[in-house]
Design an enzyme around this catalytic site. Structure first.
Site, PDB file in Angstrom:
ATOM      1  N   THR A  10      40.925  36.350  35.365  1.00  0.00           N
ATOM      2  CA  THR A  10      39.977  37.464  35.470  1.00  0.00           C
ATOM      3  C   THR A  10      39.372  37.798  34.112  1.00  0.00           C
ATOM      4  OG1 THR A  10      41.129  38.345  37.382  1.00  0.00           O
ATOM      5  CG2 THR A  10      39.754  39.900  36.140  1.00  0.00           C
ATOM      6  N   ASN A  15      38.000  29.433  46.113  1.00  0.00           N
ATOM      7  CA  ASN A  15      39.379  29.841  46.392  1.00  0.00           C
ATOM      8  C   ASN A  15      39.656  30.113  47.871  1.00  0.00           C
ATOM      9  OD1 ASN A  15      37.548  31.905  45.188  1.00  0.00           O
ATOM     10  ND2 ASN A  15      39.026  33.307  46.107  1.00  0.00           N
ATOM     11  N   SER A  18      43.514  29.540  34.921  1.00  0.00           N
ATOM     12  CA  SER A  18      44.561  30.555  35.089  1.00  0.00           C
ATOM     13  C   SER A  18      45.890  29.860  35.344  1.00  0.00           C
ATOM     14  CB  SER A  18      44.212  31.460  36.267  1.00  0.00           C
ATOM     15  OG  SER A  18      45.301  32.312  36.551  1.00  0.00           O
ATOM     16  N   HIS A  34      48.824  30.785  36.551  1.00  0.00           N
ATOM     17  CA  HIS A  34      49.689  30.963  37.729  1.00  0.00           C
ATOM     18  C   HIS A  34      49.232  30.176  38.947  1.00  0.00           C
ATOM     19  CE1 HIS A  34      47.479  34.072  40.241  1.00  0.00           C
ATOM     20  NE2 HIS A  34      46.846  34.246  39.094  1.00  0.00           N
ATOM     21  N   THR A  55      47.922  41.243  20.706  1.00  0.00           N
ATOM     22  CA  THR A  55      49.040  40.400  20.273  1.00  0.00           C
ATOM     23  C   THR A  55      49.202  39.231  21.242  1.00  0.00           C
ATOM     24  OG1 THR A  55      50.118  42.328  19.356  1.00  0.00           O
ATOM     25  CG2 THR A  55      51.529  40.416  19.778  1.00  0.00           C
ATOM     26  N   CYS A  72      42.897  39.143  46.128  1.00  0.00           N
ATOM     27  CA  CYS A  72      42.400  40.373  45.516  1.00  0.00           C
ATOM     28  C   CYS A  72      41.810  41.316  46.545  1.00  0.00           C
ATOM     29  CB  CYS A  72      41.332  40.043  44.485  1.00  0.00           C
ATOM     30  SG  CYS A  72      41.849  38.705  43.455  1.00  0.00           S
TER      31      CYS A  72
HETATM   32  N1  PLP Z   1      38.997  32.765  39.765  1.00  0.00           N
HETATM   33  C1  PLP Z   1      39.459  32.216  40.888  1.00  0.00           C
HETATM   34  C2  PLP Z   1      38.650  31.165  41.567  1.00  0.00           C
HETATM   35  C3  PLP Z   1      40.683  32.615  41.418  1.00  0.00           C
HETATM   36  O1  PLP Z   1      41.126  32.065  42.546  1.00  0.00           O
HETATM   37  C4  PLP Z   1      41.423  33.613  40.737  1.00  0.00           C
HETATM   38  C5  PLP Z   1      42.716  34.101  41.268  1.00  0.00           C
HETATM   39  O2  PLP Z   1      42.845  34.412  42.437  1.00  0.00           O
HETATM   40  C6  PLP Z   1      40.884  34.170  39.557  1.00  0.00           C
HETATM   41  C7  PLP Z   1      39.673  33.710  39.107  1.00  0.00           C
HETATM   42  C8  PLP Z   1      41.592  35.252  38.800  1.00  0.00           C
HETATM   43  O3  PLP Z   1      42.638  34.732  38.039  1.00  0.00           O
HETATM   44  P1  PLP Z   1      43.852  35.694  37.590  1.00  0.00           P
HETATM   45  O4  PLP Z   1      44.650  35.974  38.823  1.00  0.00           O
HETATM   46  O5  PLP Z   1      44.596  34.874  36.588  1.00  0.00           O
HETATM   47  O6  PLP Z   1      43.262  36.915  36.994  1.00  0.00           O
END
Ligand code: PLP
Length: 380
Positions: free
Chosen positions: A72, A152, A200, A202, A238, A325
């Site tokens: 994000t 996604n 990202s 995770h 940091t 989200c």
């Molecule tokens: N962009 C895409 C395509 C994603 O699928 C996600 C996470 O769901 C993000 C950005 C956001 O990443 P983060 O969860 O590390 O903020």
């Protein structure tokens, strides 16, 4: 109850081998990477090593890699920092696809409120942005174009290299959110030609709260997080040393194992779809031939996705109605809407996303649970 987790597009568990590599940086080598003493230098050496590793995997230079607090922040930085820098040279038009993640969409909405002119690119019914749509939208004052590498919700990959060419011929910058594609395909920023790219951790079995923004050298982007002089003065805060170490190690492991993992995911997904063959009224959303190996977005006629999710959860099976989200509210997906689905169709769609730890037994149990749930919800 043992859970069956089929929501890897939302997040993945941290790989234990990666966790072990992170642990020393919480307890022994806990220094602030910017401290000039030996404990700080140990931390900075780890950060430098992680930066070198990520750079080599992306075919970038270490000086082009910036660590962030996740996808994000990287997306916000690329959009807002990129748009501001382009506005300073008289280019205040921004283009993005209508299927971007909320991290990109919300940044564009902020820019629009501030007076930027924003154009949203349509997608075809397969869920892909076309070169023609981009050509029609490009203008002399277009500063920045954002099209994600893979979506996604549907997993559909976008023709990034082809779009980058058009954008550069127009003298504009190209940003791609590669958060979803990165776990499955190697990325070569030089071959792709992108100016900005986000990752990202995770999504590839690394820790949450850690991401990367690649900024091609020479490309001007305004600083986004104000603070100290970390990340060569470009991102205050940091450095999260354990997570940066984890991100790099997880990305390396996922690149090394991708071929084997992808083959497994394709086979699991095919097995899953095979089991649903005798169920009527099941449709695949998006062009599955263009999708990531891990994802399939299905529509079940006559089934409400909130009821479906709830029933599957009661059986210990975790799936999703779209992006994590928005799942708290379960708003109708903007991605499926952009693909031309009706509101009813959107509200009967579910994303299944498989991961490297899933088994054939998970898939068989899920197939049976899906059939039972769909028939019950249809009142049959
Ligand atoms: N962009 C895409 C395509 C994603 O699928 C996600 C996470 O769901 C993000 C950005 C956001 O990443 P983060 O969860 O590390 O903020």
């Amino acid at each position: 109850m043992t859970k069956i987790y089929l929501d890897h597009a939302a997040t993945t568990p941290v790989d234990n081998e990666i966790l072990q590599k992170m642990l020393p940086y919480f307890i022994e080598a806990y220094g602030n990477a910017d401290s000039p003493h030996s404990v700080g230098r140990t931390a900075m050496n780890a950060v430098d090593g992680a930066r070198d590793l990520v750079a080599s995997l992306l075919r970038a230079k270490p000086s082009e890699i910036y660590f962030t607090s996740g996808g994000t922040e990287a997306d916000n930085w690329a959009m807002i920092g990129g748009a501001y820098a382009q506005k300073a040279v008289g280019k205040a038009h921004v283009i993005l696809s209508s299927i971007e993640h909320h991290a990109v969409l919300a940044a564009a909405e902020k820019l629009e409120k501030e007076g930027f002119d924003v154009t949203y690119l349509p997608v075809n019914e397969g869920g892909m942005v076309t070169a023609d749509a981009l050509k029609a939208a490009l203008r002399a004052d277009t500063g920045l174009v954002a099209v994600m590498a893979a979506n996604n919700e549907t997993g559909v990959k976008q023709p990034v290299a082809e779009l980058v060419k058009l954008v550069h011929e127009n003298g504009s910058l190209f940003f791609t959110d590669a958060v979803q594609l990165a776990p499955y395909e190697g990325l070569d920023v030089k071959a792709l030609g992108v100016d900005l790219l986000s990752l990202s951790s995770h999504k590839f079995y690394g820790p949450k709260g850690c991401g990367v923004l690649y900024i091609k050298s020479g490309v001007k982007v305004e600083k986004y997080v104000q603070g100290g002089e970390q990340e060569r003065g470009m991102r205050g805060g940091t450095t999260n040393v354990p997570c940066v170490v984890g991100l790099a190690a997880a990305y390396e492991k996922c690149r090394k194992t991708a071929e084997e993992v992808n083959a497994k995911l394709v086979a699991l997904r095919a097995l899953f779809l095979k089991q649903l063959e005798d169920l009527d009224g099941v449709h695949i959303n998006g062009d599955i031939t263009l999708a990531l190996p891990s994802v399939v977005n299905l529509r079940f006629d006559g089934v409400n996705n909130v009821d479906f999710l709830y029933n599957m959860d009661l059986k210990g099976i975790c799936v999703s109605a779209g992006s994590a989200c928005s799942s708290a509210s379960i708003k109708p997906s903007h991605v499926l809407t952009a693909m031309g689905l009706t509101e009813d169709e959107v509200r009967s769609s579910i994303r299944f996303s498989f991961g490297k730890n899933n088994t054939e037994a998970d898939v068989m149990a899920t197939g049976a649970a899906v059939k039972e749930t769909v028939l019950r919800l249809r009142g049959m």
